[in-house]
Design a protein around this motif. Structure first.
Motif, PDB file in Angstrom:
ATOM      1  N   PHE A 134       0.840  -1.195   0.000  1.00 40.17           N
ATOM      2  CA  PHE A 134       0.000   0.000   0.000  1.00 40.17           C
ATOM      3  C   PHE A 134       0.873   1.243   0.000  1.00 40.17           C
ATOM      4  CE2 PHE A 134       0.579  -1.559   4.282  1.00 40.17           C
ATOM      5  CZ  PHE A 134       1.013  -0.448   4.987  1.00 40.17           C
ATOM      6  N   GLU A 135       0.364   2.269  -0.643  1.00 38.44           N
ATOM      7  CA  GLU A 135       0.982   3.585  -0.675  1.00 38.44           C
ATOM      8  C   GLU A 135       0.300   4.457   0.379  1.00 38.44           C
ATOM      9  OE1 GLU A 135       0.502   7.728  -2.816  1.00 38.44           O
ATOM     10  OE2 GLU A 135      -0.838   6.371  -1.751  1.00 38.44           O
ATOM     11  N   VAL A 136       1.052   5.396   0.948  1.00 37.19           N
ATOM     12  CA  VAL A 136       0.499   6.363   1.900  1.00 37.19           C
ATOM     13  C   VAL A 136       0.959   7.758   1.505  1.00 37.19           C
ATOM     14  CG1 VAL A 136       0.391   7.135   4.296  1.00 37.19           C
ATOM     15  CG2 VAL A 136       0.462   4.679   3.784  1.00 37.19           C
ATOM     16  N   LYS A 137       0.012   8.688   1.438  1.00 37.50           N
ATOM     17  CA  LYS A 137       0.325  10.078   1.094  1.00 37.50           C
ATOM     18  C   LYS A 137       0.373  10.945   2.353  1.00 37.50           C
ATOM     19  CE  LYS A 137      -2.225   9.585  -3.242  1.00 37.50           C
ATOM     20  NZ  LYS A 137      -1.064   9.376  -4.121  1.00 37.50           N
ATOM     21  N   THR A 138       1.196  11.979   2.288  1.00 34.80           N
ATOM     22  CA  THR A 138       1.091  13.057   3.260  1.00 34.80           C
ATOM     23  C   THR A 138      -0.066  13.942   2.782  1.00 34.80           C
ATOM     24  OG1 THR A 138       2.614  14.603   2.146  1.00 34.80           O
ATOM     25  CG2 THR A 138       3.599  12.929   3.572  1.00 34.80           C
ATOM     26  N   ASP A 159       7.298   1.430   2.137  1.00 32.94           N
ATOM     27  CA  ASP A 159       8.283   2.100   1.295  1.00 32.94           C
ATOM     28  C   ASP A 159       7.618   3.057   0.312  1.00 32.94           C
ATOM     29  OD1 ASP A 159      10.329   0.641   2.457  1.00 32.94           O
ATOM     30  OD2 ASP A 159      10.283  -0.927   0.922  1.00 32.94           O
ATOM     31  N   GLU A 160       6.315   2.880   0.101  1.00 37.83           N
ATOM     32  CA  GLU A 160       5.597   3.655  -0.918  1.00 37.83           C
ATOM     33  C   GLU A 160       4.949   4.884  -0.274  1.00 37.83           C
ATOM     34  OE1 GLU A 160       5.988   3.010  -3.934  1.00 37.83           O
ATOM     35  OE2 GLU A 160       6.701   0.944  -3.935  1.00 37.83           O
ATOM     36  N   VAL A 161       5.775   5.890  -0.030  1.00 39.60           N
ATOM     37  CA  VAL A 161       5.307   7.130   0.598  1.00 39.60           C
ATOM     38  C   VAL A 161       5.321   8.241  -0.448  1.00 39.60           C
ATOM     39  CG1 VAL A 161       5.624   8.787   2.466  1.00 39.60           C
ATOM     40  CG2 VAL A 161       6.243   6.378   2.804  1.00 39.60           C
ATOM     41  N   THR A 162       4.252   9.019  -0.470  1.00 40.93           N
ATOM     42  CA  THR A 162       4.092  10.101  -1.443  1.00 40.93           C
ATOM     43  C   THR A 162       3.985  11.443  -0.734  1.00 40.93           C
ATOM     44  OG1 THR A 162       2.957   8.646  -3.012  1.00 40.93           O
ATOM     45  CG2 THR A 162       2.607  11.010  -3.275  1.00 40.93           C
ATOM     46  N   HIS A 201      12.240  10.945   3.088  1.00 45.07           N
ATOM     47  CA  HIS A 201      11.325   9.913   3.571  1.00 45.07           C
ATOM     48  C   HIS A 201      10.406   9.360   2.485  1.00 45.07           C
ATOM     49  CE1 HIS A 201      12.578  11.293   7.504  1.00 45.07           C
ATOM     50  NE2 HIS A 201      12.091  12.502   7.277  1.00 45.07           N
ATOM     51  N   VAL A 202      10.419   9.921   1.289  1.00 52.52           N
ATOM     52  CA  VAL A 202       9.363   9.606   0.320  1.00 52.52           C
ATOM     53  C   VAL A 202       9.947   9.097  -0.990  1.00 52.52           C
ATOM     54  CG1 VAL A 202       7.886  11.365   1.356  1.00 52.52           C
ATOM     55  CG2 VAL A 202       9.187  11.927  -0.712  1.00 52.52           C
ATOM     56  N   ARG A 203       9.102   8.410  -1.749  1.00 48.10           N
ATOM     57  CA  ARG A 203       9.482   7.923  -3.076  1.00 48.10           C
ATOM     58  C   ARG A 203       8.814   8.723  -4.195  1.00 48.10           C
ATOM     59  NH1 ARG A 203       7.847   2.283  -6.103  1.00 48.10           N
ATOM     60  NH2 ARG A 203       9.319   2.549  -7.830  1.00 48.10           N
ATOM     61  N   TRP A 204       7.691   9.375  -3.878  1.00 46.94           N
ATOM     62  CA  TRP A 204       6.847   9.998  -4.895  1.00 46.94           C
ATOM     63  C   TRP A 204       6.510  11.440  -4.533  1.00 46.94           C
ATOM     64  CZ3 TRP A 204       6.145   6.876  -9.020  1.00 46.94           C
ATOM     65  CH2 TRP A 204       6.209   5.485  -8.832  1.00 46.94           C
ATOM     66  N   VAL A 205       6.147  12.217  -5.570  1.00 48.60           N
ATOM     67  CA  VAL A 205       5.549  13.534  -5.385  1.00 48.60           C
ATOM     68  C   VAL A 205       4.204  13.538  -6.092  1.00 48.60           C
ATOM     69  CG1 VAL A 205       6.694  14.513  -7.437  1.00 48.60           C
ATOM     70  CG2 VAL A 205       5.905  16.034  -5.608  1.00 48.60           C
ATOM     71  N   ALA A 350       0.938   0.916 -11.200  1.00 51.25           N
ATOM     72  CA  ALA A 350       0.801   2.308 -10.782  1.00 51.25           C
ATOM     73  C   ALA A 350       1.889   2.721  -9.810  1.00 51.25           C
ATOM     74  CB  ALA A 350      -0.576   2.527 -10.154  1.00 51.25           C
ATOM     75  N   LEU A 351       2.522   1.746  -9.163  1.00 52.95           N
ATOM     76  CA  LEU A 351       3.645   2.011  -8.266  1.00 52.95           C
ATOM     77  C   LEU A 351       4.986   1.657  -8.908  1.00 52.95           C
ATOM     78  CD1 LEU A 351       2.162   0.685  -4.895  1.00 52.95           C
ATOM     79  CD2 LEU A 351       2.449   3.071  -5.583  1.00 52.95           C
ATOM     80  N   ALA A 352       4.945   1.377 -10.213  1.00 52.42           N
ATOM     81  CA  ALA A 352       6.162   1.011 -10.941  1.00 52.42           C
ATOM     82  C   ALA A 352       6.873  -0.168 -10.289  1.00 52.42           C
ATOM     83  CB  ALA A 352       7.100   2.212 -11.071  1.00 52.42           C
ATOM     84  N   ARG A 353       6.076  -1.183  -9.918  1.00 53.61           N
ATOM     85  CA  ARG A 353       6.608  -2.378  -9.268  1.00 53.61           C
ATOM     86  C   ARG A 353       6.300  -3.605 -10.120  1.00 53.61           C
ATOM     87  NH1 ARG A 353       6.728  -1.698  -3.455  1.00 53.61           N
ATOM     88  NH2 ARG A 353       7.340  -3.901  -3.331  1.00 53.61           N
ATOM     89  N   ASP A 354       7.246  -4.530 -10.212  1.00 57.67           N
ATOM     90  CA  ASP A 354       6.970  -5.805 -10.867  1.00 57.67           C
ATOM     91  C   ASP A 354       7.211  -6.994  -9.938  1.00 57.67           C
ATOM     92  OD1 ASP A 354       9.725  -5.947 -10.716  1.00 57.67           O
ATOM     93  OD2 ASP A 354      10.055  -5.890 -12.889  1.00 57.67           O
TER      94      ASP A 354
END
Length: 397
Positions: A134-138, A159-162, A201-205, A350-354
């Motif tokens: 799961f992804e979590v956003k601020t 690891d999937e923090v936005t 702390h994040v992987r995404w914007v 959507a998370l660029a994961r395989d």
């Protein structure tokens, strides 16, 4: 630790075979070795392949096994409650993005320990319902201090923090309140000190490119600033009406553009021709009474589509991916197979994961045993807790 799951009536691998996108196998078995899938095959040959040394055997009793759900869009670190807002909406009030600010106030007032405890409860809830990634956003702090701590707390569980500092403009920067700041000044803060504090702390914007939130020009500034720091790009777009979110996401090579309730023919064509995943969020339309997006239109055009919960206190307070599948099949034009793919392999894309969203050798050992003989029951039996057991990275939760 090695675990053999055998006597699986229906195994969804998401390894496409011929015309079957789910790669379904019957009378199957899966061998887990540590946190990885070591082997997938027929149940009758499973013990011969696995041997019996240091082996735990799990009998699926003819039930279905699917990949763990991949929920690529959540907002599960926050304080407060907006049930009164939901009740008012059900009584006829229209949904707007403005309610986010009430969550911002409650989140700022909460301690780290309070937020951490609540987040832990949501993680347990996700796991119990079969969500393994799961992804979590601020986005509910909207100050340098509070966005940094939300990013830090989220990073403790995934690891999937936005970074979503550009969720809405906080009251202290809103011209309509008579304060000295304005939206452009707030964007200066987001792309400067706030991004500096959160980036470790994040992987995404991400950015909410929408009326009532941020303009396309402001959104571009935020996304390009994040990309320059090595962050992957995500976009909230086209939720409340037609707009530039999809176009901006595709132009910047975003991994996903989420919501997409209102799409023009051009938007659909852009998505179909791009590598950007279109993430649909059925819980939002269910909870806001907006029209559902037409997934059939996207799928038939060849766009890659994901499903996610958008679990948040204002517009979609559900963490159930099974519920999202049921709504997607009932109201959005998905088949049961398409919806399950979108909630697993689609979310991974959507998370660029395989390494997740599939049950194939080498993938992370994330599996869900259903209390049902077929994945179709996820849509066929809405609201029924069909997840019997969940494995995350080879560990039974």
């Amino acid at each position: 630790m090695r675990t053999l799951m055998t006597n699986i009536g229906e195994l969804v691998t998401n390894e496409k075979r011929d015309t079957d996108p789910l790669g379904i196998r019957h009378d199957a078995a899966v061998l887990l070795d540590g946190d990885r899938i070591a082997w997938v095959g027929d149940a009758r040959s499973a013990l011969a392949v696995a041997g019996d040394e240091g082996l735990e055997v799990v009998d699926a009793a003819g039930q279905a096994v699917i990949p763990g759900f991949v929920d690529s869009h959540t907002h599960v670190v926050f304080g407060g409650d907006r049930s009164a807002e939901f009740a008012a909406r059900m009584a006829g009030e229209a949904y707007t993005a403005g309610g986010i600010r009430s969550t911002v106030a409650a989140t700022r007032a909460a301690t780290d320990d309070e937020l951490r405890a609540r987040l832990a409860g949501f993680v347990s809830e996700l796991h119990a319902q079969g969500t393994t990634t799961f992804e979590v956003k601020t986005g509910y702090g909207l100050s340098v201090h509070d966005e940094e701590r939300l990013a830090r707390l989220a990073r403790e569980v995934t690891d999937e923090v936005t970074f979503l500092g550009a969720h809405v403009v906080p009251p202290e920067y809103d011209d309509s309140t008579g304060s000295a700041g304005d939206a452009d000044d707030y964007v200066d803060l987001v792309v400067g000190a706030m991004l500096d504090a959160c980036a470790p702390h994040v992987r995404w914007v991400d950015v909410f490119c929408e009326r009532g939130a941020f303009t396309p020009e402001q959104s571009r500034r935020v996304l390009e600033a994040g990309a320059s720091r090595g962050l992957g790009v995500r976009v909230h777009g086209n939720q409340l009406g037609h707009g530039d979110g999809v176009r901006l996401a595709v132009e910047l090579g975003a991994a996903s553009v989420d919501h997409c309730t209102y799409l023009s023919d051009e938007d659909v064509a852009l998505l179909a021709a791009s590598g950007t995943v279109c993430t649909l969020l059925p819980g939002v339309e269910f909870s806001t009474r907006q029209p559902y997006p037409d997934a059939r239109r996207l799928l038939d055009a060849g766009a890659r589509v994901a499903l996610a919960s958008d679990c948040n206190p204002g517009s979609s307070f559900t963490s159930s991916m099974a519920f999202c599948i049921a709504v997607a099949v009932r109201d959005m034009g998905f088949t049961a197979a398409e919806a399950l793919w979108a909630a697993t392999a689609g979310g991974a894309a959507a998370l660029a994961r395989d390494d997740v969203g599939r049950i194939v050798p080498g993938a992370r050992a994330d599996l869900v045993l259903l209390g049902a003989p077929s994945h179709v029951h996820l849509a066929y039996r809405p609201g029924v807790p069909l997840v019997a057991q969940t494995w995350v990275a080879g560990q039974r939760i």
